[in-house]
Design a protein around this motif. Structure first.
Motif, mmCIF file in Angstrom:
data_model
loop_
_atom_site.group_PDB
_atom_site.id
_atom_site.type_symbol
_atom_site.label_atom_id
_atom_site.label_comp_id
_atom_site.label_asym_id
_atom_site.label_seq_id
_atom_site.Cartn_x
_atom_site.Cartn_y
_atom_site.Cartn_z
ATOM 1 N N GLY A 55 0.791 -1.219 0.000
ATOM 2 C CA GLY A 55 0.000 0.000 0.000
ATOM 3 C C GLY A 55 0.827 1.273 0.000
ATOM 4 N N ALA A 56 2.141 1.150 0.174
ATOM 5 C CA ALA A 56 3.004 2.336 0.150
ATOM 6 C C ALA A 56 3.073 2.866 -1.275
ATOM 7 C CB ALA A 56 4.397 1.992 0.651
ATOM 8 N N ARG A 57 2.895 4.155 -1.428
ATOM 9 C CA ARG A 57 2.933 4.756 -2.754
ATOM 10 C C ARG A 57 4.374 5.074 -3.137
ATOM 11 N NH1 ARG A 57 -0.885 5.938 -5.200
ATOM 12 N NH2 ARG A 57 -2.024 7.748 -5.651
ATOM 13 N N PRO A 58 4.765 4.658 -4.352
ATOM 14 C CA PRO A 58 6.127 4.981 -4.805
ATOM 15 C C PRO A 58 6.236 6.474 -5.095
ATOM 16 C CG PRO A 58 4.893 3.909 -6.547
ATOM 17 C CD PRO A 58 4.021 3.885 -5.327
ATOM 18 N N PRO A 59 7.432 7.013 -5.100
ATOM 19 C CA PRO A 59 7.591 8.429 -5.428
ATOM 20 C C PRO A 59 7.142 8.715 -6.859
ATOM 21 C CG PRO A 59 9.723 7.352 -5.244
ATOM 22 C CD PRO A 59 8.693 6.347 -4.842
ATOM 23 N N VAL A 60 6.672 9.916 -7.079
ATOM 24 C CA VAL A 60 6.222 10.310 -8.418
ATOM 25 C C VAL A 60 7.437 10.446 -9.333
ATOM 26 C CG1 VAL A 60 5.059 12.112 -9.735
ATOM 27 C CG2 VAL A 60 4.227 11.499 -7.458
ATOM 28 N N ASP A 61 7.366 9.787 -10.478
ATOM 29 C CA ASP A 61 8.454 9.811 -11.448
ATOM 30 C C ASP A 61 7.862 10.049 -12.832
ATOM 31 O OD1 ASP A 61 10.643 9.428 -13.061
ATOM 32 O OD2 ASP A 61 11.188 7.481 -12.222
ATOM 33 N N PRO A 62 8.208 11.142 -13.491
ATOM 34 C CA PRO A 62 7.624 11.410 -14.811
ATOM 35 C C PRO A 62 7.979 10.363 -15.870
ATOM 36 C CG PRO A 62 9.288 13.059 -14.258
ATOM 37 C CD PRO A 62 9.100 12.191 -13.054
ATOM 38 N N LEU A 63 9.023 9.585 -15.655
ATOM 39 C CA LEU A 63 9.378 8.534 -16.618
ATOM 40 C C LEU A 63 8.374 7.388 -16.607
ATOM 41 C CD1 LEU A 63 13.247 8.175 -16.253
ATOM 42 C CD2 LEU A 63 11.998 9.229 -18.118
ATOM 43 N N LEU A 64 7.520 7.324 -15.597
ATOM 44 C CA LEU A 64 6.591 6.199 -15.464
ATOM 45 C C LEU A 64 5.225 6.480 -16.083
ATOM 46 C CD1 LEU A 64 7.412 5.122 -11.801
ATOM 47 C CD2 LEU A 64 8.470 4.385 -13.945
ATOM 48 N N ARG A 65 5.101 7.525 -16.859
ATOM 49 C CA ARG A 65 3.799 7.901 -17.408
ATOM 50 C C ARG A 65 3.341 6.924 -18.481
ATOM 51 N NH1 ARG A 65 6.889 12.550 -20.115
ATOM 52 N NH2 ARG A 65 7.133 11.801 -22.241
ATOM 53 N N ASN A 66 2.038 6.914 -18.690
ATOM 54 C CA ASN A 66 1.384 6.167 -19.772
ATOM 55 C C ASN A 66 1.525 4.653 -19.682
ATOM 56 O OD1 ASN A 66 0.454 8.512 -20.979
ATOM 57 N ND2 ASN A 66 2.250 8.711 -22.292
ATOM 58 N N ARG A 67 1.726 4.113 -18.490
ATOM 59 C CA ARG A 67 1.778 2.656 -18.404
ATOM 60 C C ARG A 67 1.248 2.153 -17.074
ATOM 61 N NH1 ARG A 67 7.320 4.342 -19.007
ATOM 62 N NH2 ARG A 67 8.616 3.788 -17.259
ATOM 63 N N ARG A 68 0.796 0.920 -17.134
ATOM 64 C CA ARG A 68 0.288 0.251 -15.928
ATOM 65 C C ARG A 68 1.458 -0.441 -15.244
ATOM 66 N NH1 ARG A 68 -3.792 -3.729 -18.372
ATOM 67 N NH2 ARG A 68 -2.321 -3.695 -20.088
ATOM 68 N N SER A 69 1.240 -0.823 -13.984
ATOM 69 C CA SER A 69 2.311 -1.533 -13.289
ATOM 70 C C SER A 69 1.731 -2.621 -12.402
ATOM 71 C CB SER A 69 3.165 -0.577 -12.456
ATOM 72 O OG SER A 69 2.423 -0.082 -11.372
#
Length: 115
Positions: A55-69
């Motif tokens: 449940g911990a949210r990862p830090p926001v990273d603009p490189l991770l846009r437009n994809r599911r994980s």
């Protein structure tokens, strides 16, 4: 202009629409490559390392846009099997591990190509 915005909100727009890419979370050029493929319309699924704190949210990273994980602990056989099932339905796999790491985890080139 409005129609273009509607299409971009639907996702899957671009020359790579219909391609599925699996990305194993890592460092270096792999996240950038996956971002570029996703920006061009590919369906990119990022496989992150399972967190010690669910449940911990990862830090926001603009490189991770437009994809599911999805988060998997690849040290467990069930997680390796889940990843190999994802790979079986994918067009490509991106991994940025050091040489030999993917093989030790059971998701190296030979195991993925066998699927």
């Amino acid at each position: 202009m409005r129609r273009l915005r509607e299409l971009s909100d639907e996702g899957g727009m671009g020359p790579l629409q219909g391609f599925r890419i699996i990305e194993l979370a890592g460092i270096g050029p792999a996240p950038f490559c996956a971002m570029m493929l996703a920006d061009m319309g590919a369906d990119v699924i990022r496989v992150d390392r399972a967190s010690d704190a669910p449940g911990a949210r990862p830090p926001v990273d603009p490189l991770l846009r437009n994809r599911r994980s999805i988060a998997l602990d690849l040290k467990h056989p069930a997680a390796v099997e889940a990843l190999l099932q994802l790979v079986a339905g994918a067009d490509a796999l991106i991994e940025g591990f050091r040489p030999g790491v993917a093989d030790r985890l059971g998701v190296g080139p030979d195991a993925c190509l066998a699927r």
